[in-house]
Structure formats: structure tokens, C-alpha cells
Design a protein around this motif. Structure first.
Motif, PDB file in Angstrom:
ATOM      1  N   ASN A 180      -6.241   1.470  -1.743  1.00 17.50           N
ATOM      2  CA  ASN A 180      -6.476   0.947  -3.379  1.00 17.50           C
ATOM      3  C   ASN A 180      -6.787   2.326  -4.248  1.00 17.50           C
ATOM      4  OD1 ASN A 180      -5.798  -1.384  -4.444  1.00 17.50           O
ATOM      5  ND2 ASN A 180      -7.849  -2.280  -3.466  1.00 17.50           N
ATOM      6  N   ALA A 181      -7.404   3.331  -3.757  1.00 15.89           N
ATOM      7  CA  ALA A 181      -7.896   4.417  -4.554  1.00 15.89           C
ATOM      8  C   ALA A 181      -6.719   5.448  -4.518  1.00 15.89           C
ATOM      9  CB  ALA A 181      -9.069   5.078  -4.027  1.00 15.89           C
ATOM     10  N   ASN A 182      -5.600   5.470  -3.992  1.00 10.19           N
ATOM     11  CA  ASN A 182      -4.741   6.470  -3.607  1.00 10.19           C
ATOM     12  C   ASN A 182      -3.250   6.129  -4.143  1.00 10.19           C
ATOM     13  OD1 ASN A 182      -6.035   9.148  -2.362  1.00 10.19           O
ATOM     14  ND2 ASN A 182      -6.824   7.259  -1.566  1.00 10.19           N
ATOM     15  N   LEU A 183      -3.018   4.688  -4.368  1.00  3.62           N
ATOM     16  CA  LEU A 183      -1.449   4.445  -4.938  1.00  3.62           C
ATOM     17  C   LEU A 183      -1.493   4.055  -6.393  1.00  3.62           C
ATOM     18  CD1 LEU A 183      -0.706   2.214  -1.702  1.00  3.62           C
ATOM     19  CD2 LEU A 183      -0.033   4.468  -2.214  1.00  3.62           C
ATOM     20  N   ALA A 184      -0.514   4.300  -6.990  1.00  2.92           N
ATOM     21  CA  ALA A 184      -0.327   3.943  -8.213  1.00  2.92           C
ATOM     22  C   ALA A 184       0.247   2.596  -8.444  1.00  2.92           C
ATOM     23  CB  ALA A 184       0.723   4.967  -8.738  1.00  2.92           C
ATOM     24  N   LEU A 185      -0.642   1.678  -8.312  1.00  2.00           N
ATOM     25  CA  LEU A 185      -0.309   0.255  -8.388  1.00  2.00           C
ATOM     26  C   LEU A 185      -0.986  -0.425  -9.651  1.00  2.00           C
ATOM     27  CD1 LEU A 185      -0.981  -1.136  -4.665  1.00  2.00           C
ATOM     28  CD2 LEU A 185       1.143  -0.190  -5.976  1.00  2.00           C
ATOM     29  N   THR A 186      -0.575  -1.292 -10.022  1.00  2.00           N
ATOM     30  CA  THR A 186      -1.170  -2.132 -11.276  1.00  2.00           C
ATOM     31  C   THR A 186      -2.553  -2.918 -10.930  1.00  2.00           C
ATOM     32  OG1 THR A 186       0.070  -4.358 -10.768  1.00  2.00           O
ATOM     33  CG2 THR A 186       1.193  -2.671 -12.398  1.00  2.00           C
ATOM     34  N   GLY A 187      -3.484  -3.201 -11.794  1.00  2.00           N
ATOM     35  CA  GLY A 187      -4.457  -3.819 -11.310  1.00  2.00           C
ATOM     36  C   GLY A 187      -4.491  -5.200 -10.677  1.00  2.00           C
ATOM     37  N   GLU A 188      -3.286  -5.761 -11.114  1.00  2.00           N
ATOM     38  CA  GLU A 188      -2.990  -7.174 -10.340  1.00  2.00           C
ATOM     39  C   GLU A 188      -2.701  -6.976  -8.895  1.00  2.00           C
ATOM     40  OE1 GLU A 188      -0.354 -11.166 -11.048  1.00  2.00           O
ATOM     41  OE2 GLU A 188       0.451  -9.100 -11.831  1.00  2.00           O
ATOM     42  N   ALA A 189      -1.862  -5.830  -8.668  1.00  2.00           N
ATOM     43  CA  ALA A 189      -1.408  -5.366  -7.272  1.00  2.00           C
ATOM     44  C   ALA A 189      -2.621  -4.999  -6.589  1.00  2.00           C
ATOM     45  CB  ALA A 189      -0.352  -4.440  -7.415  1.00  2.00           C
ATOM     46  N   LYS A 190      -3.548  -4.254  -6.992  1.00  2.00           N
ATOM     47  CA  LYS A 190      -4.676  -3.722  -6.340  1.00  2.00           C
ATOM     48  C   LYS A 190      -5.723  -4.862  -5.849  1.00  2.00           C
ATOM     49  CE  LYS A 190      -4.789   0.878  -8.092  1.00  2.00           C
ATOM     50  NZ  LYS A 190      -5.764   1.924  -8.809  1.00  2.00           N
ATOM     51  N   GLU A 191      -5.734  -5.965  -6.906  1.00  2.00           N
ATOM     52  CA  GLU A 191      -6.510  -7.159  -6.212  1.00  2.00           C
ATOM     53  C   GLU A 191      -5.957  -7.778  -5.295  1.00  2.00           C
ATOM     54  OE1 GLU A 191      -7.651 -11.200  -8.814  1.00  2.00           O
ATOM     55  OE2 GLU A 191      -7.610  -9.439  -9.832  1.00  2.00           O
ATOM     56  N   TYR A 192      -4.610  -7.882  -5.317  1.00  2.00           N
ATOM     57  CA  TYR A 192      -3.855  -8.678  -4.334  1.00  2.00           C
ATOM     58  C   TYR A 192      -4.076  -7.779  -2.822  1.00  2.00           C
ATOM     59  CZ  TYR A 192      -1.498 -11.810  -7.387  1.00  2.00           C
ATOM     60  OH  TYR A 192      -1.034 -12.444  -8.386  1.00  2.00           O
ATOM     61  N   LEU A 193      -4.082  -6.439  -3.070  1.00  2.00           N
ATOM     62  CA  LEU A 193      -4.127  -5.555  -1.966  1.00  2.00           C
ATOM     63  C   LEU A 193      -5.422  -5.781  -0.955  1.00  2.00           C
ATOM     64  CD1 LEU A 193      -2.591  -3.291  -0.285  1.00  2.00           C
ATOM     65  CD2 LEU A 193      -4.057  -1.725  -1.745  1.00  2.00           C
ATOM     66  N   SER A 194      -6.538  -5.726  -1.790  1.00  2.00           N
ATOM     67  CA  SER A 194      -7.745  -6.140  -0.866  1.00  2.00           C
ATOM     68  C   SER A 194      -7.942  -7.246  -0.451  1.00  2.00           C
ATOM     69  CB  SER A 194      -9.085  -6.060  -2.301  1.00  2.00           C
ATOM     70  OG  SER A 194      -8.878  -4.896  -2.643  1.00  2.00           O
ATOM     71  N   PHE A 195      -7.324  -8.451  -0.924  1.00  2.00           N
ATOM     72  CA  PHE A 195      -7.428  -9.643  -0.132  1.00  2.00           C
ATOM     73  C   PHE A 195      -6.340  -9.617   1.079  1.00  2.00           C
ATOM     74  CE2 PHE A 195      -5.878 -13.871   0.625  1.00  2.00           C
ATOM     75  CZ  PHE A 195      -6.949 -14.637   0.730  1.00  2.00           C
ATOM     76  N   MET A 196      -5.200  -9.043   0.720  1.00  2.00           N
ATOM     77  CA  MET A 196      -4.224  -9.105   1.883  1.00  2.00           C
ATOM     78  C   MET A 196      -4.545  -8.265   3.095  1.00  2.00           C
ATOM     79  SD  MET A 196      -0.656  -8.731  -0.085  1.00  2.00           S
ATOM     80  CE  MET A 196      -0.033 -10.125  -1.373  1.00  2.00           C
ATOM     81  N   PHE A 197      -5.374  -7.189   2.665  1.00  2.00           N
ATOM     82  CA  PHE A 197      -5.931  -6.270   3.964  1.00  2.00           C
ATOM     83  C   PHE A 197      -7.062  -7.111   4.775  1.00  2.00           C
ATOM     84  CE2 PHE A 197      -5.222  -1.574   3.867  1.00  2.00           C
ATOM     85  CZ  PHE A 197      -4.065  -1.603   3.134  1.00  2.00           C
ATOM     86  N   PHE A 198      -7.818  -7.891   3.980  1.00  2.00           N
ATOM     87  CA  PHE A 198      -8.754  -8.962   4.693  1.00  2.00           C
ATOM     88  C   PHE A 198      -7.886  -9.649   5.633  1.00  2.00           C
ATOM     89  CE2 PHE A 198     -10.575 -13.213   4.869  1.00  2.00           C
ATOM     90  CZ  PHE A 198     -11.677 -12.792   5.678  1.00  2.00           C
ATOM     91  N   VAL A 199      -6.776 -10.443   5.082  1.00  2.00           N
ATOM     92  CA  VAL A 199      -5.995 -11.489   5.888  1.00  2.00           C
ATOM     93  C   VAL A 199      -5.322 -10.651   7.197  1.00  2.00           C
ATOM     94  CG1 VAL A 199      -3.946 -12.921   5.996  1.00  2.00           C
ATOM     95  CG2 VAL A 199      -5.439 -12.959   4.178  1.00  2.00           C
TER      96      VAL A 199
END
Length: 467
Positions: A352-371
Motif C-alpha cells: 500500500n505504501a509503495n504503489l501509486a493507487l487511488t484511495g479506493e484501490a488501497k482500501e480494497y488492497l488491504s482487505f484482499m490481502f487478508f482474504v
């Protein structure tokens, strides 16, 4: 006489130190190969992620075409491994050459079809996965170049996987390492326009991949025709097919080909569902999938080593030993699954800290990593069972039936309904789509305990034509 199910392993006098030494001699090179292959994908994700979300999404979705083709190749070679590993246990190298010829013919035909589709009808292919015109535009640029590489990949993938099944694993490590260096170097120059080169963006990534595939095949040809004196490529075996061996191949390999195709199409269907939920969900999922691949490089090395080691043991007619070895492979998959899941959880904030993603994408990313953390555990377990243990003894139809029922009849169906009928949120849809590996676990355990997978499927030389 005791049945296979009743046999005990107490009196086998197995040297477990030698077992682990032999297994990790297979696993370590294959894990490195998996890591290198993931490194190619990760390099594309990181570099294109810095260019923009639409470009990253376009390359990720375009890559689904190659993903499906690669799974067909995996089906062709995994099915062949059912036979080649057991014939390797019998030291029947001539029959292995015939199987290699059949595999190359099948893979080249498949590659030609996929290449034609990628080059001539890329836009309809992209529309399967997304309705975003910008993402489609970027994906078309990528497909029309990278599609040329599919034919080179056919030769490389089949040959190196057959070599794995006869315990020649180092050559693949060398091939993929050189490929990674070529790919990253050309990507960096052509994506960003370094050293005065034009900045080609997604086209630069496609050219880098194409060049890497050409280099891979050149190294394979050098090894196959100059260095390898044990199992050779014989062009006659690609044209003149042994009818008895073809029948065996179809019985044991075709369920694997169909299994990999249905699993691959299922994974691709998951991506298509996510693709219609927006570019933020696509970008987050593409990163999560790379994290999963990185977390399972050793686990997939274990499952491939399981198929090779158990297949060879069954070919040597040491069925009691195979049963004892299978139990150890399961424990290894459990340990690696736990470690892989933990690694994904630790990697989430770094990504999350190193990719140029939107705020929405970063929110999804944290959840998807948990899954992905628990999905990875299930995948390690099921891959060792289905790809490793069951296929080593020719039990290939079970995996096909199970994957079709759990993916298409459950997770994909329910996920699509949740997304398009009930318009559920991205996290809810994602959990449903990624539920199949957990559903499979008790099913594979029951099959393992039945020992129906423990069979010698080889023939004597006298039974084969031209023996």
C-alpha cells in the motif's frame, strides 16, 4: 495380503534424511523457478503501477489470455507427468521421448490458436474482462505484441516441465533466471524511455516479455540438442504418435488438461467479475494475486516435487513407501501454507505504501490481502493433494470433478449473483469468489484417506508399438 489402505509404514525402514535431501533437491530449484516467474509478473506490476492505474489494469486483464493458455500447457505437461514420472521410475526413457513429442505437438497447436486470437481479435477478448474503454485500449496494445510470444512459450513450457518429471530441474532455473534479467532490463528501458529510448509504456512491457520468451527458447534448444543425451526431442515423435501410448495419455492427461482449463477459466471468470466492479478493484486484485504467487512459490515447488517423487516411487512399485511419503508431503504443505499466509499479512502495508493507487484501490488492497492469507493456506493444501499426490498415481478425474463443482457450481456462480443481481460490495463479492479453496479442503482429505489414487499406470515395453 493387506490392502493398500491397511498397509502400515512402520517396517519400511525409510531413511527420512535421504528423503528430505532428495525432495529439497527438487523443491529448491522449482521454488526458485516459481519465484523468478512471479518476479516477471511483479516487475510488470511495479513498473506499470508507476505509470498509472489504467495501464496496470489493462496489462493485468490482458494477461488473463496468457494465463488460460499457460494452464492448458500445465494440463498437457501435468498429465504427461503422470506417465513420465512413473516411466522414469522404470528407466524407460524411449517412452518418455514419445510422450514429450505428443506434448509438444499439442502445445504448439494450442499456442497457434491463442496467438491468432491475441493478434487479430484483441478487443473482443478484452471486453470479456472489462467495459472500461481506456483499460481495453491499453490491453489491446499489450496483447497484439505479447501474442507473438505464445508459440515460443509452448516449446519452453512443455520441454522444461517434462525435464522436471525426470528430475532435471536445474535447466529450468537457468532459463527462467536469464529470462527475468532480460525482461526487467528491456521493460525498464522501454516502459520509461531510459538511455534515450522511446517511452512506450505498456507496449514496452509487451516487447520485454516477447524478447524474454525468445531467449528462453534459444537456451532450451541449445540444451535439448547439444547437452541432453538422456531424453531427446525427436521430431518424428511429434508426427508419428504411438496409438497405445496416446490412449493412456488421453485417459490420464485429458482430465488434467480439462481440469486446468476449467480451473483457469474459473480464475479468469473471477477476474472478469472483478473487472466489472471498477479499475480500483482490478488494480488491487492484480497486486493481491502477485502477493499470493510470491507466498506460494515454495508450496508449488512442493506439490510438483510430490508428483515427481511419488510418481517415480509408484513406477518402482514401492506402493507402501509412496503412502508414507505422501503423509510427509501433506505436513510440508501445512507448514508452508501457514508461512505463506503470514507473509501476505506482513506484506499488505508495504504494498500500500509503495504503489501509486487511488484511495479506493488501497482500501480494497488491504482487505484482499487478508482474504489471500487464508486462501493461500487452502491452495497449498489442495495443490499438494490434487496436483501432487492424486496425479502421481493417475487419479486425474477426481480433480476435474471437484474443481468444476466447487468453482463453477459454488464460488463463481454465487459471486456473480452477488455482484450483478444483488450488487453487493467489492469485499463481499471477493470473499465469495475466493471461497473455493476452503470448500475443497475436507473433500481432498477424504479422497486422500481412501487411497484410490495409489496405482501403477505404466505398461511394459512389449505392449507399446515399435518397442
Amino acid at each position: 495380503m493387506k490392502s493398500i489402505k491397511q498397509q502400515t509404514t512402520d517396517n519400511l525402514n525409510i531413511n527420512w534424511k535421504n528423503f528430505y535431501r532428495s525432495v529439497f533437491a527438487l523443491v529448491i530449484p522449482m521454488a526458485l523457478q516459481n519465484l523468478i516467474n512471479v518476479g516477471v509478473t511483479a516487475a510488470d506490476v511495479i513498473m506499470l503501477g508507476k505509470v498509472g492505474e489504467k495501464v496496470l489494469s489493462g496489462a493485468s486483464l490482458a494477461g488473463q489470455i496468457q494465463f488460460i493458455m499457460m494452464l492448458i500447457f500445465m494440463g498437457i505437461t501435468s498429465g504427461a507427468t503422470v506417465l513420465t514420472a512413473q516411466y522414469w521410475g522404470k528407466k524407460d526413457t524411449r517412452t518418455i521421448e514419445r510422450i514429450l513429442g505428443m506434448g509438444l505437438s499439442a502445445a504448439l497447436l494450442i499456442a497457434a490458436l491463442f496467438a491468432a486470437a491475441a493478434i487479430f481479435i484483441p478487443q473482443p477478448l478484452m471486453k470479456i474482462y472489462t467495459s472500461d474503454p481506456e483499460v481495453i485500449k491499453e490491453g489491446v496494445k499489450y496483447l497484439q505484441i505479447v501474442g507473438i510470444s505464445y508459440v515460443f512459450m509452448a516449446v519452453t513450457q512443455v520441454y522444461l516441465n517434462i525435464m522436471r518429471s525426470i528430475e532435471r530441474v536445474l535447466i529450468a532455473t537457468i532459463v527462467y533466471l536469464v529470462s527475468l534479467l532480460v525482461n526487467i532490463s528491456i521493460n525498464a528501458v522501454l516502459i520509461f524511455g531510459l538511455f534515450g529510448a522511446p517511452a512506450l509504456g505498456i507496449r514496452g512491457a509487451a516487447i520485454g516479455t516477447l524478447c524474454a520468451r525468445i531467449v528462453e527458447m534459444m537456451i532450451v534448444f541449445f540444451y535439448a540438442f547439444v547437452k541432453n543425451k538422456v531424453v531427446r526431442i525427436r521430431f518424428g515423435d511429434m508426427i508419428h504418435i504411438d496409438k497405445i501410448l496416446l490412449k493412456d495419455y488421453l485417459v490420464y492427461a485429458m482430465p488434467v488438461v480439462l481440469n486446468e482449463m476449467m480451473w483457469g477459466m474459473g480464475s479468469s471468470a473471477n477476474t472478469a467479475v472483478i473487472g466489472h466492479l471498477g479499475s480500483a478493484a482490478v488494480a488491487a486484485n492484480s497486486v493481491a494475486q502477485v502477493a499470493r504467487q510470491l507466498a506460494t512459490v515454495v508450496a508449488f515447488g512442493i506439490c510438483n516435487a510430490t508428483a515427481i517423487y511419488l510418481g517415480k516411487t509408484i513406477g518402482e512399485r514401492k506402493l507402501e513407501h509412496a503412502k508414507a511419503y505422501a503423509k510427509r508431503f501433506i505436513w510440508l504443505s501445512v507448514i508452508l501454507g501457514i508461512l505463506g499466509g503470514a507473509m501476505i499479512l506482513l506484506a499488505a502495508p508495504i504494498a500500500n505504501a509503495n504503489l501509486a493507487l487511488t484511495g479506493e484501490a488501497k482500501e480494497y488492497l488491504s482487505f484482499m490481502f487478508f482474504v489471500m492469507s487464508y486462501f493461500t493456506f487452502g491452495q497449498c493444501w489442495n495443490s499438494t493433494m490434487v496436483v501432487g499426490i492424486f496425479r502421481s498415481g493417475g487419479d486425474t478425474r477426481f480433480g476435474l470433478i471437484m474443481d468444476v463443482s466447487t468453482m463453477w457450481g459454488c464460488s463463481i456462480l454465487l459471486g456473480a449473483i452477488a455482484a450483478f443481481v444483488f450488487h453487493a460490495s467489492v469485499p463481499v463479492v471477493y470473499v465469495i469468489l475466493m471461497s473455493d479453496e476452503i470448500i475443497k479442503m475436507p473433500i481432498t482429505w477424504k479422497r486422500y484417506k481412501s487411497y484410490k489414487w495409489l496405482r501403477d499406470v505404466t505398461r511394459e515395453k512389449e505392449e507399446l508399438e515399435g518397442a
